[in-house]
Motif scaffolding. Structure first.
Motif, PDB file in Angstrom:
ATOM      1  N   UNK A   1      -5.670  -4.391  -8.738  1.00 38.78           N
ATOM      2  CA  UNK A   1      -4.698  -5.324  -8.283  1.00 38.78           C
ATOM      3  C   UNK A   1      -3.724  -3.816  -7.421  1.00 38.78           C
ATOM      4  N   UNK A   2      -2.947  -4.631  -6.789  1.00 43.50           N
ATOM      5  CA  UNK A   2      -2.520  -3.535  -5.514  1.00 43.50           C
ATOM      6  C   UNK A   2      -0.354  -4.631  -5.941  1.00 43.50           C
ATOM      7  N   UNK A   3      -0.220  -3.033  -6.094  1.00 40.70           N
ATOM      8  CA  UNK A   3       1.745  -3.881  -6.044  1.00 40.70           C
ATOM      9  C   UNK A   3       2.308  -3.809  -5.381  1.00 40.70           C
TER      10      UNK A   3
ATOM     11  N   UNK B   1       5.489  -1.168   1.359  1.00 42.32           N
ATOM     12  CA  UNK B   1       5.399   0.195  -0.081  1.00 42.32           C
ATOM     13  C   UNK B   1       4.584   0.670  -1.048  1.00 42.32           C
ATOM     14  N   UNK B   2       3.119   0.147  -0.323  1.00 43.15           N
ATOM     15  CA  UNK B   2       1.846   0.798  -1.549  1.00 43.15           C
ATOM     16  C   UNK B   2       0.981   1.364  -0.884  1.00 43.15           C
ATOM     17  N   UNK B   3      -0.770   1.607  -0.974  1.00 42.73           N
ATOM     18  CA  UNK B   3      -1.798   1.947  -0.119  1.00 42.73           C
ATOM     19  C   UNK B   3      -2.789   1.066   0.008  1.00 42.73           C
ATOM     20  N   UNK B   4      -2.054  -0.252  -0.026  1.00 45.98           N
ATOM     21  CA  UNK B   4      -2.998  -1.101   0.634  1.00 45.98           C
ATOM     22  C   UNK B   4      -4.117  -0.700   1.297  1.00 45.98           C
TER      23      UNK B   4
ATOM     24  N   UNK C   1      -9.135   0.759   4.288  1.00 42.67           N
ATOM     25  CA  UNK C   1     -10.129   1.633   5.255  1.00 42.67           C
ATOM     26  C   UNK C   1     -10.291   2.454   4.950  1.00 42.67           C
ATOM     27  N   UNK C   2     -10.655   3.177   3.631  1.00 42.23           N
ATOM     28  CA  UNK C   2     -11.100   4.046   2.612  1.00 42.23           C
ATOM     29  C   UNK C   2     -12.480   3.207   2.176  1.00 42.23           C
ATOM     30  N   UNK C   3     -12.205   1.414   2.620  1.00 45.41           N
ATOM     31  CA  UNK C   3     -13.988   0.882   1.708  1.00 45.41           C
ATOM     32  C   UNK C   3     -13.680   0.405   3.183  1.00 45.41           C
TER      33      UNK C   3
ATOM     34  N   UNK D   1       1.512 -10.997   9.944  1.00 46.59           N
ATOM     35  CA  UNK D   1       1.882 -10.753  10.788  1.00 46.59           C
ATOM     36  C   UNK D   1       1.312  -8.741  10.884  1.00 46.59           C
ATOM     37  N   UNK D   2       1.679  -8.281   9.679  1.00 44.55           N
ATOM     38  CA  UNK D   2       1.148  -6.573   9.977  1.00 44.55           C
ATOM     39  C   UNK D   2      -0.368  -6.424  10.134  1.00 44.55           C
ATOM     40  N   UNK D   3      -1.340  -7.466   9.759  1.00 43.75           N
ATOM     41  CA  UNK D   3      -2.777  -7.144   9.532  1.00 43.75           C
ATOM     42  C   UNK D   3      -3.207  -7.386  10.561  1.00 43.75           C
ATOM     43  N   UNK D   4      -2.463  -8.540  11.205  1.00 39.40           N
ATOM     44  CA  UNK D   4      -2.864  -8.313  13.218  1.00 39.40           C
ATOM     45  C   UNK D   4      -2.329  -7.173  13.936  1.00 39.40           C
TER      46      UNK D   4
END
Length: 189
Positions: A97-99, A108-111, A116-118, A139-142
């Motif tokens: 879970x990522x909040x 505002x998280x480490x998603x 990238x680590x995975x 939009x951000x993922x792209x």
């Protein structure tokens, strides 16, 4: 397009009890969302649930923030409380879970760092609402160069026309847009 499970993450977006209880009609997409999650488990995709999560007292929300003012005033989405819990047909104990504290799954998280680590290159996602978290996340993922798949029948928006325009006209410019069944068939075929 077949996706390599080791390089693919399925993100469920805002499938939380506090949202499902507040957005009339959103429960209708739970069966499609649950099918997508079960397929991801079966294929061993990385599964991540992203949703609102605040500290006690909501220090992340300024009093001047009108969009999240109701959340703060009603003490909603405090981590570990019922409103922040994910729907039981979507999430299981032990799932990642990522909040987040704003609209996008990346806010505002480490998603991004986790993905990238995975070694993730492909994101498959859906959420409540289509015009909120799904649009903002796409939009951000792209922009971060992920290959994106949006599962349109596992997304919900209170405005059906907005959902239609986004999934038929806007999202295809940055993602492959499929139904859950079409996605599963394409991965198994």
């Amino acid at each position: 397009m077949k996706l390599d499970p080791s390089k693919t993450a399925l993100l469920t977006l805002d499938f939380q009890q506090g949202i499902l209880g507040f957005v009339a009609g959103a429960e209708a997409v739970i069966p499609a969302a649950a099918r997508a999650v079960e397929f991801a488990r079966k294929k061993k995709y990385h599964l991540i649930h992203v949703g609102l999560g605040f500290s006690e007292g909501h220090p992340e929300i300024p009093d001047s923030n009108s969009r999240f003012g109701m959340v703060k005033a009603n003490k909603l989405f405090v981590k570990g409380t019922p409103s922040a819990e994910f729907h039981p047909s979507i999430a299981r104990a032990g799932d990642l879970v990522v909040h987040k504290q704003r609209v996008s799954a990346f806010s505002e998280n480490q998603l991004h760092m986790i993905l990238r680590s995975l070694g993730i290159e492909n994101l498959v996602f859906f959420g409540i609402s289509t015009s909120g978290i799904t649009l903002s996340t796409l939009r951000r993922a792209f922009d971060l160069d992920y290959n994106c798949v949006v599962l349109k029948d596992a997304c919900f928006d209170a405005d059906a026309e907005v959902h239609r325009v986004l999934t038929e006209k806007i999202f295809p410019g940055q993602a492959t847009v499929l139904t859950v069944d079409a996605f599963i068939a394409g991965q198994e075929g």
